[in-house]
Write a protein that holds these residues in place. Sequence first.
Motif, PDB file in Angstrom:
ATOM      1  N   GLY A  10      10.751   1.858   1.625  1.00 46.02           N
ATOM      2  CA  GLY A  10       9.141   1.903   2.420  1.00 46.02           C
ATOM      3  C   GLY A  10       9.524   2.634   3.855  1.00 46.02           C
ATOM      4  N   GLY A  11       8.348   2.912   4.611  1.00 43.59           N
ATOM      5  CA  GLY A  11       7.721   3.633   5.907  1.00 43.59           C
ATOM      6  C   GLY A  11       8.912   5.203   6.039  1.00 43.59           C
ATOM      7  N   VAL A  12       8.794   5.752   5.348  1.00 38.79           N
ATOM      8  CA  VAL A  12       9.921   6.675   5.471  1.00 38.79           C
ATOM      9  C   VAL A  12       8.831   8.254   5.183  1.00 38.79           C
ATOM     10  CG1 VAL A  12      11.506   6.780   4.077  1.00 38.79           C
ATOM     11  CG2 VAL A  12       9.517   7.389   2.821  1.00 38.79           C
ATOM     12  N   GLY A  13       7.734   7.526   5.219  1.00 37.88           N
ATOM     13  CA  GLY A  13       6.551   8.844   6.411  1.00 37.88           C
ATOM     14  C   GLY A  13       5.717   9.349   4.926  1.00 37.88           C
ATOM     15  N   LYS A  14       5.580   8.379   3.780  1.00 33.13           N
ATOM     16  CA  LYS A  14       4.890   9.376   3.217  1.00 33.13           C
ATOM     17  C   LYS A  14       3.077   9.924   3.372  1.00 33.13           C
ATOM     18  CE  LYS A  14       5.670   5.533   0.396  1.00 33.13           C
ATOM     19  NZ  LYS A  14       6.627   4.702   1.191  1.00 33.13           N
ATOM     20  N   THR A  15       2.223   8.219   3.786  1.00 35.34           N
ATOM     21  CA  THR A  15       0.870   8.505   3.996  1.00 35.34           C
ATOM     22  C   THR A  15       0.803   9.973   5.247  1.00 35.34           C
ATOM     23  OG1 THR A  15       1.197   6.142   2.942  1.00 35.34           O
ATOM     24  CG2 THR A  15      -0.474   7.474   4.456  1.00 35.34           C
ATOM     25  N   SER A  16       1.890   9.677   5.939  1.00 31.79           N
ATOM     26  CA  SER A  16       1.539  10.842   6.970  1.00 31.79           C
ATOM     27  C   SER A  16       1.993  12.412   6.874  1.00 31.79           C
ATOM     28  CB  SER A  16       2.547  10.515   7.893  1.00 31.79           C
ATOM     29  OG  SER A  16       3.441  10.121   8.011  1.00 31.79           O
ATOM     30  N   LEU A  17       2.202  12.325   5.446  1.00 30.93           N
ATOM     31  CA  LEU A  17       2.232  13.525   4.808  1.00 30.93           C
ATOM     32  C   LEU A  17       1.126  13.631   3.912  1.00 30.93           C
ATOM     33  CD1 LEU A  17       4.532  15.755   3.562  1.00 30.93           C
ATOM     34  CD2 LEU A  17       5.375  14.580   2.543  1.00 30.93           C
ATOM     35  N   ALA A 169      12.578  15.855   2.901  1.00 32.53           N
ATOM     36  CA  ALA A 169      13.196  14.939   3.714  1.00 32.53           C
ATOM     37  C   ALA A 169      12.643  15.378   5.443  1.00 32.53           C
ATOM     38  CB  ALA A 169      15.297  15.590   4.266  1.00 32.53           C
ATOM     39  N   ASN A 170      12.307  13.810   5.464  1.00 27.15           N
ATOM     40  CA  ASN A 170      11.813  13.570   6.522  1.00 27.15           C
ATOM     41  C   ASN A 170      12.491  12.771   7.468  1.00 27.15           C
ATOM     42  OD1 ASN A 170       9.699  13.661   8.300  1.00 27.15           O
ATOM     43  ND2 ASN A 170       9.094  11.424   8.072  1.00 27.15           N
ATOM     44  N   GLN A 171      11.856  13.341   8.721  1.00 30.67           N
ATOM     45  CA  GLN A 171      12.892  13.394  10.178  1.00 30.67           C
ATOM     46  C   GLN A 171      14.476  13.484   9.753  1.00 30.67           C
ATOM     47  OE1 GLN A 171      11.674   9.374  11.730  1.00 30.67           O
ATOM     48  NE2 GLN A 171      10.299   9.166  10.186  1.00 30.67           N
TER      49      GLN A 171
HETATM   50  N1  LIG Z   1       8.515  13.563  11.874  1.00 28.52           N
HETATM   51  C1  LIG Z   1       8.190  11.725  11.716  1.00 28.52           C
HETATM   52  N2  LIG Z   1       8.361  12.369  13.089  1.00 28.52           N
HETATM   53  C2  LIG Z   1       8.092  10.706  14.042  1.00 28.52           C
HETATM   54  N3  LIG Z   1       7.856  10.185  13.168  1.00 28.52           N
HETATM   55  C3  LIG Z   1       7.485   9.889  11.986  1.00 28.52           C
HETATM   56  C4  LIG Z   1       7.706  11.383  11.431  1.00 28.52           C
HETATM   57  N4  LIG Z   1       7.579  10.612   9.878  1.00 28.52           N
HETATM   58  C5  LIG Z   1       6.798   9.266  10.591  1.00 28.52           C
HETATM   59  N5  LIG Z   1       6.674   9.186  11.612  1.00 28.52           N
HETATM   60  C6  LIG Z   1       7.190   7.629  11.896  1.00 28.52           C
HETATM   61  O1  LIG Z   1       7.416   6.142  10.950  1.00 28.52           O
HETATM   62  C7  LIG Z   1       6.085   5.699  10.551  1.00 28.52           C
HETATM   63  C8  LIG Z   1       5.807   5.724   9.040  1.00 28.52           C
HETATM   64  O2  LIG Z   1       5.695   6.005   8.627  1.00 28.52           O
HETATM   65  P1  LIG Z   1       4.346   6.315   7.388  1.00 28.52           P
HETATM   66  O3  LIG Z   1       3.245   5.536   7.398  1.00 28.52           O
HETATM   67  O4  LIG Z   1       3.401   8.069   7.003  1.00 28.52           O
HETATM   68  O5  LIG Z   1       5.184   6.036   6.198  1.00 28.52           O
HETATM   69  P2  LIG Z   1       5.502   5.017   4.761  1.00 28.52           P
HETATM   70  O6  LIG Z   1       5.928   5.692   4.153  1.00 28.52           O
HETATM   71  O7  LIG Z   1       3.476   6.233   3.718  1.00 28.52           O
HETATM   72  O8  LIG Z   1       4.916   3.886   4.542  1.00 28.52           O
HETATM   73  P3  LIG Z   1       4.559   2.656   4.035  1.00 28.52           P
HETATM   74  O9  LIG Z   1       5.700   2.408   3.001  1.00 28.52           O
HETATM   75  O10 LIG Z   1       4.382   1.600   4.266  1.00 28.52           O
HETATM   76  O11 LIG Z   1       3.717   3.394   3.200  1.00 28.52           O
HETATM   77  C9  LIG Z   1       5.163   6.536  11.645  1.00 28.52           C
HETATM   78  O12 LIG Z   1       4.396   5.184  11.889  1.00 28.52           O
HETATM   79  C10 LIG Z   1       5.644   7.512  12.432  1.00 28.52           C
HETATM   80  O13 LIG Z   1       5.509   6.632  12.701  1.00 28.52           O
END
Ligand SMILES: Nc1ncnc2c1ncn2[C@@H]1O[C@H](COP(=O)(O)OP(=O)(O)OP(=O)(O)O)[C@@H](O)[C@H]1O
Length: 254
Positions: A10-17, A169-171
């Motif tokens: 979790g929290g790897v950046g799926k929703t932001s992508l 690959a994120n981050q």
């Molecule tokens: N490339 C990036 N650069 C900086 N911060 C990032 C980057 N990608 C993600 N983040 C950080 O990671 C956090 C989690 O991102 P996000 O909510 O998109 O993850 P997720 O995979 O959808 O989480 P979940 O598994 O809880 O649904 C964001 O709030 C952001 O602060």
Amino acid sequence: MMISITSGKGGVGKTSLAVNLALALSPEYKVLLVDADLGLANVDIMLSIAPKVTVKHVLLEGRSIREAVVEGGYGFHVLPAASGVVELVQPDSDMKGALELGLNELASSYDLLLFDTGAGISPAVLWFNCLAGYTIVVFTPEPTSITDAYALIKVLYRDYGQKNFLLVANQASQKEGEQYFLHLKKVIDSYLGANPIFLGAIPKDPALAQSIRSQKPLLAYHRETKAAKAILEIAEKIKSFIPVTRKNSLLSNS
Ligand SMILES: Nc1ncnc2c1ncn2[C@@H]1O[C@H](COP(=O)(O)OP(=O)(O)OP(=O)(O)O)[C@@H](O)[C@H]1O
Ligand SMILES: [Mg+2]
């Protein structure tokens, strides 16, 4: 055409992508972004929208799925989910049947449905990934994230018949992302025989983190940052997987 965006950890950046890809693709394609994290919705928060009807009302109260579709505010539509609804975390077979019917009905009105799934290998996550023609697996350079990405791909490939994996690959820098992808690919190829494709890496970028805090997609106002450019390149690659039959944006129709 349905593409899921998923991850082992979790929290790897799926929703932001997912929100940024929906925005990047919407000038050319009719895109519906589906919040497939059914009981713990985040897409509405990232877009600062407050939907009145969600998947919860569709699955638990018999509302039509079209009633739940709203404007995302950036040229694409959103099917919102609910927040803190336990019944939706593991939808039963009736709910999954209704959802599949509804999504297939909606798919006829769009070029692309993007699913922003939850993380892990829960039945609901696996179900959304099976429905999609392609699964984008997001991982970060941490060993736990890479291990969990492999575990998810293994389950989807071996037990659920998903064969089409696109990796992000994120981050990570492009070089670092490629190295980790090649490492993952080697293991996937030798133990599973799947043939994953690398879509690219998104660097760690404070502008992306800030865009989430301000509840606006990065690409809506900041296309020059490193992460924005990387996401635009990933969107370009995704276009090659979308059938060319109906390129028609929501904006050009309105
Ligand atoms: N490339 C990036 N650069 C900086 N911060 C990032 C980057 N990608 C993600 N983040 C950080 O990671 C956090 C989690 O991102 P996000 O909510 O998109 O993850 P997720 O995979 O959808 O989480 P979940 O598994 O809880 O649904 C964001 O709030 C952001 O602060
Ligand atoms: Mg998410």
